[in-house]
Design an enzyme around this catalytic site. Sequence first.
Site, PDB file in Angstrom:
ATOM      1  N   LYS A 127       1.587   7.048  -0.349  1.00 35.26           N
ATOM      2  CA  LYS A 127       2.093   7.064  -1.724  1.00 35.26           C
ATOM      3  C   LYS A 127       0.975   6.663  -2.681  1.00 35.26           C
ATOM      4  O   LYS A 127      -0.022   6.035  -2.308  1.00 35.26           O
ATOM      5  CB  LYS A 127       3.286   6.114  -1.888  1.00 35.26           C
ATOM      6  N   PRO A 162      -6.143   6.058   4.344  1.00 33.30           N
ATOM      7  CA  PRO A 162      -7.087   4.944   4.282  1.00 33.30           C
ATOM      8  C   PRO A 162      -6.386   3.605   4.488  1.00 33.30           C
ATOM      9  O   PRO A 162      -5.267   3.387   4.016  1.00 33.30           O
ATOM     10  CB  PRO A 162      -7.671   5.055   2.866  1.00 33.30           C
ATOM     11  N   SER A 200      -5.734  -0.464   4.201  1.00 28.89           N
ATOM     12  CA  SER A 200      -5.848  -1.508   3.158  1.00 28.89           C
ATOM     13  C   SER A 200      -6.299  -0.882   1.846  1.00 28.89           C
ATOM     14  O   SER A 200      -7.272  -1.326   1.226  1.00 28.89           O
ATOM     15  CB  SER A 200      -6.819  -2.605   3.597  1.00 28.89           C
ATOM     16  N   GLY A 246      -3.916   0.368  -0.789  1.00 24.51           N
ATOM     17  CA  GLY A 246      -2.943   0.488  -1.858  1.00 24.51           C
ATOM     18  C   GLY A 246      -2.138   1.768  -1.787  1.00 24.51           C
ATOM     19  O   GLY A 246      -1.555   2.206  -2.787  1.00 24.51           O
ATOM     20  N   MET A 247      -2.081   2.379  -0.582  1.00 19.98           N
ATOM     21  CA  MET A 247      -1.354   3.638  -0.414  1.00 19.98           C
ATOM     22  C   MET A 247      -0.206   3.525   0.584  1.00 19.98           C
ATOM     23  O   MET A 247       0.331   4.523   1.053  1.00 19.98           O
ATOM     24  CB  MET A 247      -2.314   4.744   0.018  1.00 19.98           C
ATOM     25  N   GLY A 255      -0.047   2.611   3.728  1.00 24.38           N
ATOM     26  CA  GLY A 255      -0.275   3.156   5.062  1.00 24.38           C
ATOM     27  C   GLY A 255       0.512   2.453   6.152  1.00 24.38           C
ATOM     28  O   GLY A 255       1.158   3.090   6.988  1.00 24.38           O
ATOM     29  N   GLY A 256       0.483   1.122   6.149  1.00 22.78           N
ATOM     30  CA  GLY A 256       1.241   0.369   7.143  1.00 22.78           C
ATOM     31  C   GLY A 256       2.736   0.496   6.942  1.00 22.78           C
ATOM     32  O   GLY A 256       3.503   0.619   7.901  1.00 22.78           O
ATOM     33  N   THR A 288       4.427   2.982   5.547  1.00 19.28           N
ATOM     34  CA  THR A 288       4.958   4.304   5.894  1.00 19.28           C
ATOM     35  C   THR A 288       5.005   4.499   7.406  1.00 19.28           C
ATOM     36  O   THR A 288       5.907   5.155   7.931  1.00 19.28           O
ATOM     37  CB  THR A 288       4.160   5.423   5.196  1.00 19.28           C
ATOM     38  N   ASP A 348       7.552  -2.063   0.260  1.00 15.28           N
ATOM     39  CA  ASP A 348       7.300  -0.628   0.142  1.00 15.28           C
ATOM     40  C   ASP A 348       8.034   0.209   1.193  1.00 15.28           C
ATOM     41  O   ASP A 348       8.116   1.437   1.062  1.00 15.28           O
ATOM     42  CB  ASP A 348       5.804  -0.327   0.260  1.00 15.28           C
TER      43      ASP A 348
END
Length: 295
Positions: free
Chosen positions: A11, A95, A97, A99-100, A102-103, A105, A137
Amino acid sequence: MESVRLKARAKINLGLDVVGRRENGYHDVRMIMQTVGIYDRLVVTKIEEDEVKIHTNLGFLPVNENNLIYKAFILMKETYGFKGGIEVDLRKFIPVSAGMAGGSTDAASTLFAINKLFYLGLNLRQLMELGVKLGADVPYCLLRGTALAEGIGEELTTLRPMPDCHIVIAKPPISVSTKLVYEKLDSDEVEIKHPDIDGIISGLETGDLYEVASKMGNVLEQVTIPMYPVIDTIKNDMLECGALNAMMSGSGPTVFGLFEDEERAKACQEFLRQKQDARQVYITDVFNLVNGGKK
């Protein structure tokens, strides 16, 4: 063995505002969340052993209780008491750590997979209520699309889909502590300027990409950029390359730029790669469920 294959999508935040701080340390936010085309691949297989096994293409990622996939399994196991476990093959492309989410999702996809493999029969709302126990998130990563996130991020309202565009993603080779960013935001050192979240929503309602881009804003930039000026450098480079706007996602350090023209996006990607302020540079697009997106 029963398996499910999933795409755990990243995201970006089209807008991020912090509107309060709770006594427990959590922050009340107003954010516009948008799913993009970048994703991790997960193959989740049901196994007889009462455990979770994680394999990944990145050697530095934890594969124990410090991984949100592991935590998602334990949460489901303790809540529903099913027999057996899972083996997860995680191919990580979002990527880390960055800000997207990743963990988050990956955790969301794990909840989805366990629900399916063990025939738990949970609906999306029930999965989202579980997900918030893993992170703010995670509910959004289950919902996906374009959404307004309020509360600590778990109160979600679906919005009109983001207009199609090309998105350049650039992550510099630094790590940002989300905890530190929020602590500095809470101090008296920062004079907070709040972004126009309602303006972004208005642009989405009319399908006006230019209005959405012009109203983008992230209150956390006021903390993170002074600590890591390279973020501002990448933003300015994207604007020079023709981005409608560019902004840091989440607490950083990833920067994204919105482009109407694909050739300009490709030229920007090449420029950023040559300049090497960002270690990872990708071009992706908007991912909206109404356009036929699937889990």
